[in-house]
Write an enzyme that holds these catalytic residues in place. Structure first.
Site, PDB file in Angstrom:
ATOM      1  N   ARG A 198       8.095   3.148  -6.683  1.00 32.13           N
ATOM      2  CA  ARG A 198       7.704   3.512  -5.311  1.00 32.13           C
ATOM      3  C   ARG A 198       8.694   4.509  -4.708  1.00 32.13           C
ATOM      4  O   ARG A 198       8.319   5.303  -3.847  1.00 32.13           O
ATOM      5  CB  ARG A 198       7.653   2.272  -4.412  1.00 32.13           C
ATOM      6  CG  ARG A 198       6.500   1.338  -4.716  1.00 32.13           C
ATOM      7  CD  ARG A 198       6.422   0.270  -3.647  1.00 32.13           C
ATOM      8  NE  ARG A 198       6.796   0.849  -2.375  1.00 32.13           N
ATOM      9  CZ  ARG A 198       7.601   0.295  -1.490  1.00 32.13           C
ATOM     10  NH1 ARG A 198       8.113  -0.879  -1.712  1.00 32.13           N
ATOM     11  NH2 ARG A 198       7.889   0.911  -0.368  1.00 32.13           N
ATOM     12  N   CYS A 247       7.135  -8.345   4.670  1.00 26.19           N
ATOM     13  CA  CYS A 247       7.197  -7.941   3.268  1.00 26.19           C
ATOM     14  C   CYS A 247       8.420  -8.587   2.650  1.00 26.19           C
ATOM     15  O   CYS A 247       9.097  -9.396   3.300  1.00 26.19           O
ATOM     16  CB  CYS A 247       7.220  -6.427   3.134  1.00 26.19           C
ATOM     17  SG  CYS A 247       8.708  -5.705   3.775  1.00 26.19           S
ATOM     18  N   ASP A 250      19.343   0.451   3.320  1.00 27.60           N
ATOM     19  CA  ASP A 250      18.696   0.823   2.054  1.00 27.60           C
ATOM     20  C   ASP A 250      19.693   0.987   0.903  1.00 27.60           C
ATOM     21  O   ASP A 250      19.284   1.241  -0.234  1.00 27.60           O
ATOM     22  CB  ASP A 250      17.879   2.120   2.220  1.00 27.60           C
ATOM     23  CG  ASP A 250      16.644   1.911   3.071  1.00 27.60           C
ATOM     24  OD1 ASP A 250      16.261   0.751   3.279  1.00 27.60           O
ATOM     25  OD2 ASP A 250      16.058   2.909   3.533  1.00 27.60           O
ATOM     26  N   ARG A 252       8.561  -7.654   9.637  1.00 29.12           N
ATOM     27  CA  ARG A 252       8.704  -6.258  10.087  1.00 29.12           C
ATOM     28  C   ARG A 252       7.668  -5.946  11.163  1.00 29.12           C
ATOM     29  O   ARG A 252       6.595  -5.387  10.896  1.00 29.12           O
ATOM     30  CB  ARG A 252       8.589  -5.310   8.891  1.00 29.12           C
ATOM     31  CG  ARG A 252       9.724  -5.524   7.912  1.00 29.12           C
ATOM     32  CD  ARG A 252       9.652  -4.620   6.725  1.00 29.12           C
ATOM     33  NE  ARG A 252       9.954  -3.234   7.034  1.00 29.12           N
ATOM     34  CZ  ARG A 252       9.898  -2.260   6.135  1.00 29.12           C
ATOM     35  NH1 ARG A 252       9.544  -2.516   4.905  1.00 29.12           N
ATOM     36  NH2 ARG A 252      10.190  -1.020   6.477  1.00 29.12           N
ATOM     37  N   LYS A 307      12.033  10.303   0.169  1.00 26.11           N
ATOM     38  CA  LYS A 307      10.759   9.593   0.362  1.00 26.11           C
ATOM     39  C   LYS A 307      10.496   9.344   1.846  1.00 26.11           C
ATOM     40  O   LYS A 307       9.402   9.592   2.344  1.00 26.11           O
ATOM     41  CB  LYS A 307      10.822   8.246  -0.382  1.00 26.11           C
ATOM     42  CG  LYS A 307       9.760   7.247   0.039  1.00 26.11           C
ATOM     43  CD  LYS A 307       9.871   5.939  -0.703  1.00 26.11           C
ATOM     44  CE  LYS A 307      10.794   4.904  -0.092  1.00 26.11           C
ATOM     45  NZ  LYS A 307      10.259   4.147   1.051  1.00 26.11           N
ATOM     46  N   ASN A 308      11.536   8.856   2.552  1.00 23.95           N
ATOM     47  CA  ASN A 308      11.329   8.440   3.942  1.00 23.95           C
ATOM     48  C   ASN A 308      11.246   9.613   4.911  1.00 23.95           C
ATOM     49  O   ASN A 308      11.040   9.426   6.110  1.00 23.95           O
ATOM     50  CB  ASN A 308      12.406   7.442   4.364  1.00 23.95           C
ATOM     51  CG  ASN A 308      12.207   6.102   3.676  1.00 23.95           C
ATOM     52  OD1 ASN A 308      11.131   5.853   3.111  1.00 23.95           O
ATOM     53  ND2 ASN A 308      13.217   5.250   3.711  1.00 23.95           N
TER      54      ASN A 308
HETATM   55  N1  EPU Z   1      11.725  -3.421  14.488  1.00 21.21           N
HETATM   56  C1  EPU Z   1      11.213  -4.135  15.540  1.00 21.21           C
HETATM   57  N2  EPU Z   1      10.042  -3.699  16.107  1.00 21.21           N
HETATM   58  C2  EPU Z   1       9.399  -2.580  15.674  1.00 21.21           C
HETATM   59  C3  EPU Z   1       9.937  -1.853  14.612  1.00 21.21           C
HETATM   60  C4  EPU Z   1      11.113  -2.291  14.042  1.00 21.21           C
HETATM   61  O1  EPU Z   1      11.776  -5.135  15.955  1.00 21.21           O
HETATM   62  O2  EPU Z   1       8.352  -2.249  16.233  1.00 21.21           O
HETATM   63  C5  EPU Z   1      12.977  -3.866  13.865  1.00 21.21           C
HETATM   64  C6  EPU Z   1      12.819  -4.131  12.371  1.00 21.21           C
HETATM   65  O3  EPU Z   1      12.312  -5.419  12.109  1.00 21.21           O
HETATM   66  C7  EPU Z   1      14.220  -3.923  11.870  1.00 21.21           C
HETATM   67  C8  EPU Z   1      14.733  -2.798  12.759  1.00 21.21           C
HETATM   68  O4  EPU Z   1      13.890  -2.798  13.916  1.00 21.21           O
HETATM   69  O5  EPU Z   1      14.990  -5.076  12.127  1.00 21.21           O
HETATM   70  C9  EPU Z   1      14.721  -1.426  12.147  1.00 21.21           C
HETATM   71  O6  EPU Z   1      13.473  -1.190  11.490  1.00 21.21           O
HETATM   72  P1  EPU Z   1      12.820   0.248  11.430  1.00 21.21           P
HETATM   73  O7  EPU Z   1      11.603   0.263  12.277  1.00 21.21           O
HETATM   74  O8  EPU Z   1      13.852   1.292  11.652  1.00 21.21           O
HETATM   75  O9  EPU Z   1      12.327   0.294   9.906  1.00 21.21           O
HETATM   76  P2  EPU Z   1      11.084   1.120   9.413  1.00 21.21           P
HETATM   77  O10 EPU Z   1      10.925   2.319  10.246  1.00 21.21           O
HETATM   78  O11 EPU Z   1       9.936   0.193   9.221  1.00 21.21           O
HETATM   79  C10 EPU Z   1      12.429   2.652   7.789  1.00 21.21           C
HETATM   80  C11 EPU Z   1      12.431   2.941   6.316  1.00 21.21           C
HETATM   81  C12 EPU Z   1      12.978   1.737   5.567  1.00 21.21           C
HETATM   82  C13 EPU Z   1      14.395   1.469   6.071  1.00 21.21           C
HETATM   83  C14 EPU Z   1      14.383   1.249   7.586  1.00 21.21           C
HETATM   84  C15 EPU Z   1      15.765   1.086   8.185  1.00 21.21           C
HETATM   85  C16 EPU Z   1      10.558   4.463   6.113  1.00 21.21           C
HETATM   86  C17 EPU Z   1       9.204   4.731   5.605  1.00 21.21           C
HETATM   87  N3  EPU Z   1      11.065   3.241   5.898  1.00 21.21           N
HETATM   88  O12 EPU Z   1      11.583   1.513   7.956  1.00 21.21           O
HETATM   89  O13 EPU Z   1      13.028   2.097   4.206  1.00 21.21           O
HETATM   90  O14 EPU Z   1      14.924   0.320   5.440  1.00 21.21           O
HETATM   91  O15 EPU Z   1      13.763   2.390   8.228  1.00 21.21           O
HETATM   92  O16 EPU Z   1      16.536   2.196   7.922  1.00 21.21           O
HETATM   93  O17 EPU Z   1      11.203   5.334   6.683  1.00 21.21           O
HETATM   94  C18 EPU Z   1      13.084   1.724   1.880  1.00 21.21           C
HETATM   95  O18 EPU Z   1      13.022   2.965   1.726  1.00 21.21           O
HETATM   96  O19 EPU Z   1      13.360   0.937   0.938  1.00 21.21           O
HETATM   97  C19 EPU Z   1      12.843   1.172   3.206  1.00 21.21           C
HETATM   98  C20 EPU Z   1      12.526  -0.111   3.401  1.00 21.21           C
END
Ligand code: EPU
Length: 421
Positions: free
Chosen positions: A400, A117, A308, A122, A22-23
């Site tokens: 999802r 969320c 995850d 986030r 998915k990701n």
């Molecule tokens: N963060 C920041 N600032 C930002 C972005 C992220 O501080 O601008 C922090 C977040 O709050 C978190 C950390 O950095 O503490 C890592 O977050 P990341 O940005 O890597 O998460 P994401 O890209 O929003 C993706 C996956 C998530 C998965 C996370 C971590 C997708 C679509 N989503 O989210 O997947 O948990 O990486 O590996 O790729 C799931 O599939 O259930 C899911 C939540």
């Protein structure tokens, strides 16, 4: 609304087919905005989030259709709209992945600011910081992020945040940089296999990306990207979830299509618990004895143990012979499953971003509430081994991210049914 009813105690035995990630599929679908001509994606899972991304892309002028074999065809037909509205973004956070492609191709991206969320706050400050470094002007307009640029230019960008690298911020900056004049170097880039998959897709379209899979990604901008065919990488989180399903039921399963090399931290931890994991002919084989050793685990960015799979591992450790400790270093509030597992007889104590798990002899079936995607998966795993009947409500969360989870589990022996409330 639908629910899952599970009668626990069956041992799982047989083969489970692992879908595309998915990701990985979601950002690659968003990347089709950058492409001239047709993008054909194979191994895209049939999930609520994928259908949601199709709706968002269609609003943004991208036609997306499955063919008879299930391949997803995407083609940009209209480039006028660059606004991802609240109504769509609030339903799925991965919508934020259209921000970079819209900015790069249409020189404007207006994306509703995603809120927190169920798994915690986030922010998207790193996405904005990266895109500003490439030359975009940023404004907040009625709760929307508005990014505009007459001309973007390559830059050196540091994308590390308080919790390490960011997966979708790396995706957004990398996607944008493909069409930007000059060289972009992303330091503290995410190394997740889904980022590597996205980079490989973009390179097949004509992008010039190097270093993906390492913390330093270099992108040499090109004038345009052309359509290609791509097969989405296997879902390591789906595979890890079924790995734990095999382990928790003392089962014997083969995860067909799963990639062991993307799951080293998970395999290492599960082997320490006592789970037997081998490379099989068609993927990974998993078997387990009744005895589970307690362990300590900390979630980290890849190649560390993935957040995850934190909830699913916790379900398993509830039954270990002693005390385990899980520390969540990515989303410190991602613990909504703790209360529900305790309702099944688990002994879990949360202290800040850490949960202490005192192993118990057995879990008992209960009425449970799914709160988010991975927490829901953990409750299903607990239900598979609990004594008696477990009913899990609000299962739309699980749809999802897991394609036909109840069918896959039932096919290897689980007693699980989808019912209407
Ligand atoms: N963060 C920041 N600032 C930002 C972005 C992220 O501080 O601008 C922090 C977040 O709050 C978190 C950390 O950095 O503490 C890592 O977050 P990341 O940005 O890597 O998460 P994401 O890209 O929003 C993706 C996956 C998530 C998965 C996370 C971590 C997708 C679509 N989503 O989210 O997947 O948990 O990486 O590996 O790729 C799931 O599939 O259930 C899911 C939540």
């Amino acid at each position: 609304m639908e629910l899952f009813e599970i009668v626990g105690g069956n041992r799982l035995k047989g083969a489970i087919e692992i879908n595309g990630a998915k990701n990985s599929a979601l950002p690659i679908m968003a990347a089709s905005i950058l492409v001239d001509g047709e993008t054909v994606l194979r191994n895209v899972p049939d999930l609520a989030d994928v259908r949601q991304m199709q709706v968002l892309l269609s609003r943004l002028g991208v036609k997306a259709q499955r063919d008879a074999e299930g391949a997803l065809h995407l083609r940009v037909e209209d480039e006028m709209n660059a606004h991802a509205e609240y109504e769509l973004v609030s339903k799925m956070r991965a919508s934020v992945c259209v921000m970079g492609p819209l900015l790069a191709k249409r020189k404007r991206a207006q994306v509703s600011m995603p809120g927190g969320c169920a798994i915690g706050s986030r922010p998207i400050d790193l996405h904005i910081q990266g895109l500003r470094a490439l030359g975009a002007d940023f404004e907040l307009v009625n709760g929307d992020v508005l990014l505009r640029a007459k001309k973007l230019k390559g830059a050196d960008i540091f994308l590390g945040g308080p919790f390490g690298s960011s997966v979708t911020a790396t995706a957004n900056v990398m996607m944008t940089a493909t069409l930007v004049e000059g060289r972009t170097v992303i330091a503290s880039a995410a190394c997740e296999p889904e980022i590597t998959d996205l980079a490989e897709f973009l390179n097949a379209c004509g992008a010039r990306i190097l270093g993906h899979g390492t913390p330093e990604i270099t992108v040499e901008g090109v004038d345009g990207l052309t359509g290609t065919e791509h097969t989405v990488v296997a879902d390591r989180i789906e595979a890890g979830t079924y790995m734990i399903a095999g382990a928790i039921t003392n089962g014997d399963v083969e995860l067909q299509g799963a990639r062991l090399e993307h799951m080293q931290a998970v395999v290492d931890r599960l082997r320490r618990v006592g789970v037997i994991i081998e490379r099989g002919e068609k993927g990974i084989t998993v078997s387990s004895s009744r005895h589970l050793e307690p362990i300590d685990v900390t979630t980290q960015p890849y190649p560390g143990f993935p957040t995850d799979l934190q909830a699913q591992l916790m379900a398993l450790l509830c039954l270990a012979d002693g005390n385990s400790v899980i520390t969540e270093k990515i989303f410190p509030d991602r613990f909504l499953h703790v209360g529900e597992l305790n309702r099944m007889g688990a002994h879990l104590r949360k202290e800040g971003p850490t949960v202490i798990i005192e192993g118990v002899k057995r879990l008992v079936g209960a009425q449970l509430m799914a709160s988010d995607l991975r927490a829901s998966a953990a409750l299903i795993l607990a239900g598979l081994i609990a004594k008696g009947t477990t009913r899990i409500h609000r299962i739309y969360h699980i749809d999802r991210g897991y394609q036909h989870i109840e069918k896959k589990l039932a096919a290897v022996g689980a007693n699980i049914r989808r019912l209407n409330e």
